[in-house]
Design a protein around this motif. Structure first.
Motif, PDB file in Angstrom:
ATOM      1  N   ALA A  35     -15.360  47.205 -30.844  1.00  0.00           N
ATOM      2  CA  ALA A  35     -15.460  46.474 -32.111  1.00  0.00           C
ATOM      3  C   ALA A  35     -14.868  45.080 -31.922  1.00  0.00           C
ATOM      4  O   ALA A  35     -14.112  44.836 -30.974  1.00  0.00           O
ATOM      5  N   THR A  36     -15.187  44.206 -32.856  1.00  0.00           N
ATOM      6  CA  THR A  36     -14.611  42.855 -32.803  1.00  0.00           C
ATOM      7  C   THR A  36     -13.759  42.644 -34.061  1.00  0.00           C
ATOM      8  O   THR A  36     -13.306  43.596 -34.655  1.00  0.00           O
ATOM      9  N   GLY A  37     -13.544  41.397 -34.429  1.00  0.00           N
ATOM     10  CA  GLY A  37     -12.625  41.104 -35.534  1.00  0.00           C
ATOM     11  C   GLY A  37     -11.228  40.925 -34.961  1.00  0.00           C
ATOM     12  O   GLY A  37     -11.006  41.128 -33.764  1.00  0.00           O
ATOM     13  N   SER A  38     -10.275  40.568 -35.821  1.00  0.00           N
ATOM     14  CA  SER A  38      -8.932  40.294 -35.298  1.00  0.00           C
ATOM     15  C   SER A  38      -8.164  41.576 -34.985  1.00  0.00           C
ATOM     16  O   SER A  38      -7.299  41.590 -34.108  1.00  0.00           O
ATOM     17  N   THR A  39      -8.491  42.680 -35.654  1.00  0.00           N
ATOM     18  CA  THR A  39      -7.684  43.896 -35.498  1.00  0.00           C
ATOM     19  C   THR A  39      -7.644  44.453 -34.072  1.00  0.00           C
ATOM     20  O   THR A  39      -6.546  44.779 -33.587  1.00  0.00           O
ATOM     21  N   PRO A  40      -8.760  44.586 -33.346  1.00  0.00           N
ATOM     22  CA  PRO A  40      -8.652  45.216 -32.018  1.00  0.00           C
ATOM     23  C   PRO A  40      -8.072  44.321 -30.914  1.00  0.00           C
ATOM     24  O   PRO A  40      -7.879  44.798 -29.798  1.00  0.00           O
ATOM     25  N   PRO A  74     -24.871  33.803 -26.722  1.00  0.00           N
ATOM     26  CA  PRO A  74     -23.677  34.407 -26.099  1.00  0.00           C
ATOM     27  C   PRO A  74     -22.582  33.399 -25.744  1.00  0.00           C
ATOM     28  O   PRO A  74     -21.409  33.762 -25.686  1.00  0.00           O
ATOM     29  N   ASP A  75     -22.941  32.125 -25.545  1.00  0.00           N
ATOM     30  CA  ASP A  75     -21.901  31.152 -25.187  1.00  0.00           C
ATOM     31  C   ASP A  75     -21.304  30.451 -26.416  1.00  0.00           C
ATOM     32  O   ASP A  75     -20.437  29.595 -26.295  1.00  0.00           O
ATOM     33  N   TYR A  83     -16.405  36.531 -27.694  1.00  0.00           N
ATOM     34  CA  TYR A  83     -15.163  37.220 -28.066  1.00  0.00           C
ATOM     35  C   TYR A  83     -14.846  38.325 -27.056  1.00  0.00           C
ATOM     36  O   TYR A  83     -13.718  38.461 -26.576  1.00  0.00           O
ATOM     37  N   MET A  84     -15.845  39.173 -26.746  1.00  0.00           N
ATOM     38  CA  MET A  84     -15.581  40.328 -25.878  1.00  0.00           C
ATOM     39  C   MET A  84     -15.224  39.899 -24.461  1.00  0.00           C
ATOM     40  O   MET A  84     -14.351  40.505 -23.827  1.00  0.00           O
ATOM     41  N   PHE A  85     -15.926  38.858 -23.967  1.00  0.00           N
ATOM     42  CA  PHE A  85     -15.601  38.398 -22.607  1.00  0.00           C
ATOM     43  C   PHE A  85     -14.214  37.773 -22.574  1.00  0.00           C
ATOM     44  O   PHE A  85     -13.453  38.002 -21.641  1.00  0.00           O
ATOM     45  N   GLN A  86     -13.884  36.994 -23.605  1.00  0.00           N
ATOM     46  CA  GLN A  86     -12.564  36.352 -23.667  1.00  0.00           C
ATOM     47  C   GLN A  86     -11.445  37.369 -23.815  1.00  0.00           C
ATOM     48  O   GLN A  86     -10.421  37.290 -23.165  1.00  0.00           O
ATOM     49  N   ASN A  87     -11.647  38.337 -24.740  1.00  0.00           N
ATOM     50  CA  ASN A  87     -10.541  39.218 -25.125  1.00  0.00           C
ATOM     51  C   ASN A  87     -10.418  40.495 -24.315  1.00  0.00           C
ATOM     52  O   ASN A  87      -9.404  41.179 -24.391  1.00  0.00           O
ATOM     53  N   ILE A 101     -24.300  44.401 -25.626  1.00  0.00           N
ATOM     54  CA  ILE A 101     -23.984  43.782 -26.922  1.00  0.00           C
ATOM     55  C   ILE A 101     -25.334  43.355 -27.502  1.00  0.00           C
ATOM     56  O   ILE A 101     -26.160  42.811 -26.761  1.00  0.00           O
ATOM     57  N   PRO A 102     -25.586  43.627 -28.781  1.00  0.00           N
ATOM     58  CA  PRO A 102     -26.888  43.199 -29.316  1.00  0.00           C
ATOM     59  C   PRO A 102     -27.095  41.696 -29.101  1.00  0.00           C
ATOM     60  O   PRO A 102     -26.148  40.920 -29.193  1.00  0.00           O
TER      61      PRO A 102
END
Ligand code: GLP
Length: 241
Positions: A35-40, A74-75, A83-87, A101-102
């Motif tokens: 999942a994304t968002g700030s929580t994870p 994606p960039d 987000y996913m690649f960064q985090n 990722i869709p």
């Protein structure tokens, strides 16, 4: 549903990371839903630490993300790809080919949604799906009103969600109006689900999801029917339980 109430955001993150790590250690080729968002973010930070310090390896893991904004490549720094690649993905050893990722800029979005559902099936289904929750009870980008039998599809974002997520963009006008999201039925097929929530702003949504009637107006209330669903929430998010 099992509800684990911990003290604060740090403990939510740690508990969640421990569960993800447990899954990977018992099944190195696990299929993980992210999942994304700030929580994870805190959970991902802890997983990166476990990778670096404890040898937790993602080399055989496959991943599927819940959602992506329509129209962001994606960039784009606010895309969920970025987000996913960064985090998480860049600092760990997950294989690029195993990441799903869709694609929010696919020429044929309907086809992209079908393809996404197929690839989840081909991977054997999701073993563990992480979720956050929106203030209006949304999961992924399944806004209130989303049918419980919905699958991966293009959805229109509610104004509340666009306003909530505007903090990541320069202005509200830049927040996309649509997204691709796994459907409620897609999410419910995950073998295990862990929902994370922290802070007072989530207390009402959490309480309606757990204690309220099962209704499409609170998408997270669908989780009441899942055979293996754990909420990891802090005291503030649990304040209305
Ligand atoms: C977005 C995501 C959701 C997420 C929600 C809450 O809308 N699509 O998956 O759960 O935001 O985000 P936050 O954790 O930043 O409150």
């Amino acid at each position: 549903m099992i509800v684990l109430v911990v003290r604060n955001y740090e403990e939510v993150s740690l508990e969640a990371a421990l569960k993800v790590a447990e899954t990977i250690r018992s099944k190195p080729d696990a299929v993980l839903g992210f999942a994304t968002g700030s929580t994870p973010i805190g959970c991902y930070r802890e997983l990166i630490r476990m990778h670096r310090m404890e040898g937790l390896s993602f080399s055989k893991v496959s991943t599927f993300n819940l959602d992506e904004y329509v129209g962001l490549s994606p960039d784009h720094p606010q895309s969920y790809h970025y987000y996913m690649f960064q985090n998480l993905f860049n600092p760990v050893d997950v294989k690029r080919d195993n990441i799903h990722i869709p694609n929010g800029v696919a020429e044929d979005l309907e086809e992209e949604c079908r393809r996404y559902e197929d690839s989840i099936k081909q991977a054997g289904g999701i073993d563990l799906q992480l979720l956050g929750i929106g203030r209006n009870g949304h999961i992924g980008f399944n806004e209130p009103g989303s049918p419980f039998d919905s699958r991966t599809r293009v959805v229109k974002l509610s104004e509340q969600t666009r306003m909530d997520n505007a903090r990541f963009f320069k202005s509200l006008g830049e927040v996309p109006t649509h997204a691709i999201t796994m459907g409620i039925a897609t999410i419910m097929e995950a073998k295990r689900i862990i929902l994370l929530a922290s802070g007072e702003a989530k207390a009402e949504a959490v309480s309606k999801a757990i204690k309220g009637p099962k209704t499409i107006m609170v998408p997270a209330s669908a989780l009441q029917d899942h055979p293996d669903c754990l909420f990891i929430i802090d005291k503030k998010a649990a304040s209305l339980l």
